[in-house]
Design a protein around this motif. Structure first.
Motif, PDB file in Angstrom:
ATOM      1  N   TYR A 167     -10.696  10.541   4.333  1.00 45.78           N
ATOM      2  CA  TYR A 167      -9.797   9.403   4.103  1.00 45.78           C
ATOM      3  C   TYR A 167     -10.391   8.357   3.144  1.00 45.78           C
ATOM      4  O   TYR A 167      -9.733   7.979   2.179  1.00 45.78           O
ATOM      5  N   HIS A 227       0.831  -1.214   0.000  1.00 49.89           N
ATOM      6  CA  HIS A 227       0.000   0.000   0.000  1.00 49.89           C
ATOM      7  C   HIS A 227       0.865   1.263   0.000  1.00 49.89           C
ATOM      8  O   HIS A 227       0.680   2.172  -0.807  1.00 49.89           O
ATOM      9  N   GLU A 228       1.842   1.301   0.907  1.00 53.38           N
ATOM     10  CA  GLU A 228       2.675   2.503   1.030  1.00 53.38           C
ATOM     11  C   GLU A 228       3.536   2.719  -0.210  1.00 53.38           C
ATOM     12  O   GLU A 228       3.842   3.855  -0.569  1.00 53.38           O
ATOM     13  N   GLU A 280      -5.716   7.269  -1.615  1.00 51.48           N
ATOM     14  CA  GLU A 280      -5.963   6.111  -0.736  1.00 51.48           C
ATOM     15  C   GLU A 280      -6.676   4.996  -1.499  1.00 51.48           C
ATOM     16  O   GLU A 280      -6.337   3.821  -1.362  1.00 51.48           O
ATOM     17  N   HIS A 295       1.886   4.881  -2.508  1.00 52.70           N
ATOM     18  CA  HIS A 295       2.043   6.297  -2.118  1.00 52.70           C
ATOM     19  C   HIS A 295       3.427   6.830  -2.496  1.00 52.70           C
ATOM     20  O   HIS A 295       3.567   7.997  -2.852  1.00 52.70           O
TER      21      HIS A 295
HETATM   22 ZN   LIG Z   1      -2.604   5.170   2.433  1.00 47.95          ZN
END
Ligand SMILES: [Zn+2]
Length: 177
Positions: free
Chosen positions: A115, A94-95, A121, A98
């Protein structure tokens, strides 16, 4: 606010602190060969992960994230010690989304979005949810995985809907039946 200067005690406060960065690949090994990660960075995967820095912090709050200042990864040592290995793995995936978003110049915490509705996200969750499904996780397990203390039940269900995870029936409905 009064324009008068506050009479602060005579203390020293550092203003510029050098952070301790470590090479991501020294600690998180093998991610460069993960298909889901290759899907994030494409042919640049190895180079991107080789450049990536990680900063460890010690706190019972928080798991991991990406600095919106310079795009490095920040990881809680408490989470590494106590978290579920599968969840930690999915969080890294997930990161890493980003990390790429930051490199593309995207705002990681876009203003005006809650969020569960933030496009950054949703994209990051879609990638780690797909990976979770590939690992054999059920919707119920994925829904559990989505739970974090900063989201209430309503936001959690909203996020689940936005990333294609089927939410279990509401507890209220179950009690009535
Ligand atoms: Zn995130």
């Amino acid at each position: 606010m009064s324009p008068k200067a506050l009479n602060l005690p005579d203390v020293q406060i550092p203003r510029i602190v050098r952070l301790k960065y470590r090479p991501f690949l020294d600690y998180f090994k093998g991610f460069e060969d993960v298909e889901a990660v290759r899907g994030i960075f494409g042919p640049q995967t190895k180079a991107a992960l080789r450049r990536l820095k990680v900063e460890f912090f010690s706190s019972k709050w928080g798991y991991m994230g990406v600095s919106d200042e310079d795009g490095h990864l920040v990881v809680s040592t408490h989470y590494l010690r106590t978290g579920n290995r599968r969840d930690i793995y999915l969080d890294v995936v997930h990161e890493l989304v980003h990390v790429r978003q930051f490199k593309e110049g995207k705002e990681l915490f876009p203003e005006g979005f809650n969020y569960p509705d933030a496009p950054t996200e949703i994209e990051a969750y879609r990638v780690c949810i797909t990976e979770g499904r590939r690992l054999g996780m059920t919707d119920r397990e994925l829904f559990q995985y989505l739970k974090v203390e900063w989201m209430d039940e309503k936001d959690l269900r909203k996020l689940a809907g936005n990333v294609g995870v089927k939410a279990p029936p509401k507890p209220r409905d179950r009690r009535r039946q």
